[in-house]
Enzyme design. Sequence first.
Site, PDB file in Angstrom:
ATOM      1  N   THR A 277       0.650  -1.320   0.045  1.00  8.89           N
ATOM      2  CA  THR A 277      -0.196   0.005  -0.112  1.00  8.89           C
ATOM      3  C   THR A 277       0.731   1.252   0.087  1.00  8.89           C
ATOM      4  O   THR A 277       2.132   1.567   0.069  1.00  8.89           O
ATOM      5  CB  THR A 277      -1.204  -0.336   1.168  1.00  8.89           C
ATOM      6  OG1 THR A 277      -1.953  -0.576   1.203  1.00  8.89           O
ATOM      7  CG2 THR A 277      -1.506   1.041   1.742  1.00  8.89           C
TER       8      THR A 277
ATOM      9  N   ASP B 153      -8.295   0.162   6.040  1.00  7.30           N
ATOM     10  CA  ASP B 153      -8.485   1.835   7.031  1.00  7.30           C
ATOM     11  C   ASP B 153      -8.135   2.182   6.582  1.00  7.30           C
ATOM     12  O   ASP B 153      -7.871   3.706   6.649  1.00  7.30           O
ATOM     13  CB  ASP B 153      -6.503   1.258   8.196  1.00  7.30           C
ATOM     14  CG  ASP B 153      -5.848   0.681   7.990  1.00  7.30           C
ATOM     15  OD1 ASP B 153      -6.140  -0.313   6.468  1.00  7.30           O
ATOM     16  OD2 ASP B 153      -4.721   1.567   7.460  1.00  7.30           O
TER      17      ASP B 153
HETATM   18  N1  ASP Z   1      -4.277  -0.947   5.230  1.00  8.70           N
HETATM   19  C1  ASP Z   1      -4.240  -1.905   4.122  1.00  8.70           C
HETATM   20  C2  ASP Z   1      -5.877  -2.336   4.053  1.00  8.70           C
HETATM   21  O1  ASP Z   1      -5.772  -3.386   5.255  1.00  8.70           O
HETATM   22  C3  ASP Z   1      -3.541  -2.551   3.622  1.00  8.70           C
HETATM   23  C4  ASP Z   1      -1.740  -2.121   2.821  1.00  8.70           C
HETATM   24  O2  ASP Z   1      -1.319  -1.316   4.528  1.00  8.70           O
HETATM   25  O3  ASP Z   1      -1.159  -3.655   2.730  1.00  8.70           O
HETATM   26  O4  ASP Z   1      -6.328  -2.564   3.687  1.00  8.70           O
END
Ligand code: ASP
Length: 310
Positions: free
Chosen positions: A178, A209
Amino acid sequence: MTKKTYSLMLHGGAGALDNISSGKEADEYMASIQRVLEHGRTILAHGGSAVEAVEVCATDLENDPLFNAGCGSVLNEDGHVEMDAAIMEGVKLAAGGVAAIHNIANPIQLARLVMEHSEHVLLIKGGAQRFAKRHGVEEIPDEYFITEYRLKQFEKAAQSGQVILDHESADADNKFGTIGAVAYDQNGNLAAGTSTGGIVNKYFGRVGDSPIIGSGVYADNATCAVSATGYGEDFMRTVLAKTASDLIEFQGLDARQATAKAIQYLTDKVKGRGGIILIDRHGLCAAGYTTKRMVHGWIEHGGESICTFK
Ligand code: ASP
């Protein structure tokens, strides 16, 4: 506090590169983060706003298939891309987010349109797609998003029945992350943005989140700008971005102290997996994570750009 200066931080996923087998892989990430930091610098050094820098940097990262956002997004349980993104600015606490959207090349830009051209903070699925259409944002065909790599990754996860963080697992293939950007501009304004494809093999309709104000993203000129990455559910349950901001607001901590304490809180409360980048109201940069590594980089007070995955 230094006047007329700027700071910028980017991340490309906590846990990304945890299993790197070669320096070459890390080099690719570092080169991308470095390039985008320098792009952001051209905006901030010329007096551009923190919001603009965040949008532009997040767009660049969404356009790089290395990362789990935009064209590099992971696939859900149906083998489809569903993306989440949000942006927030610290002057008026204006914010915009989109969740579970598809066929949009740059969710961060759509999030900014929600912030600036609607009365709402968060639009989801069909509602967000309709809003995009109304604002002339075209839908891009599936081929742009669904790469062979993502298909293989999804098939592996589906076979084992796992829902996994893009970059987590013993499998060295699961290495992408992400993206997030936080900025402090020459007027002392803060902004933050986060954009993601979520987690591999997630349920249809699952929202993480990243688009949730206070969980995966937060900005307030009185405190800081924060972007998170990791298991979204952990960050939602601890409202971690706002928790970091509250540590500055109510305990007067600086960037490094607030980041360390927020990460401790994430661990203590839910054994959370992930990390944050944070710039405080003085333009100080800090990063913290519970994973082995987090791909990130920063420019503090107009200084040299520094990138690391450690
Ligand atoms: N926080 C992101 C989610 O849970 C995933 C990530 O940070 O890679 O959708």
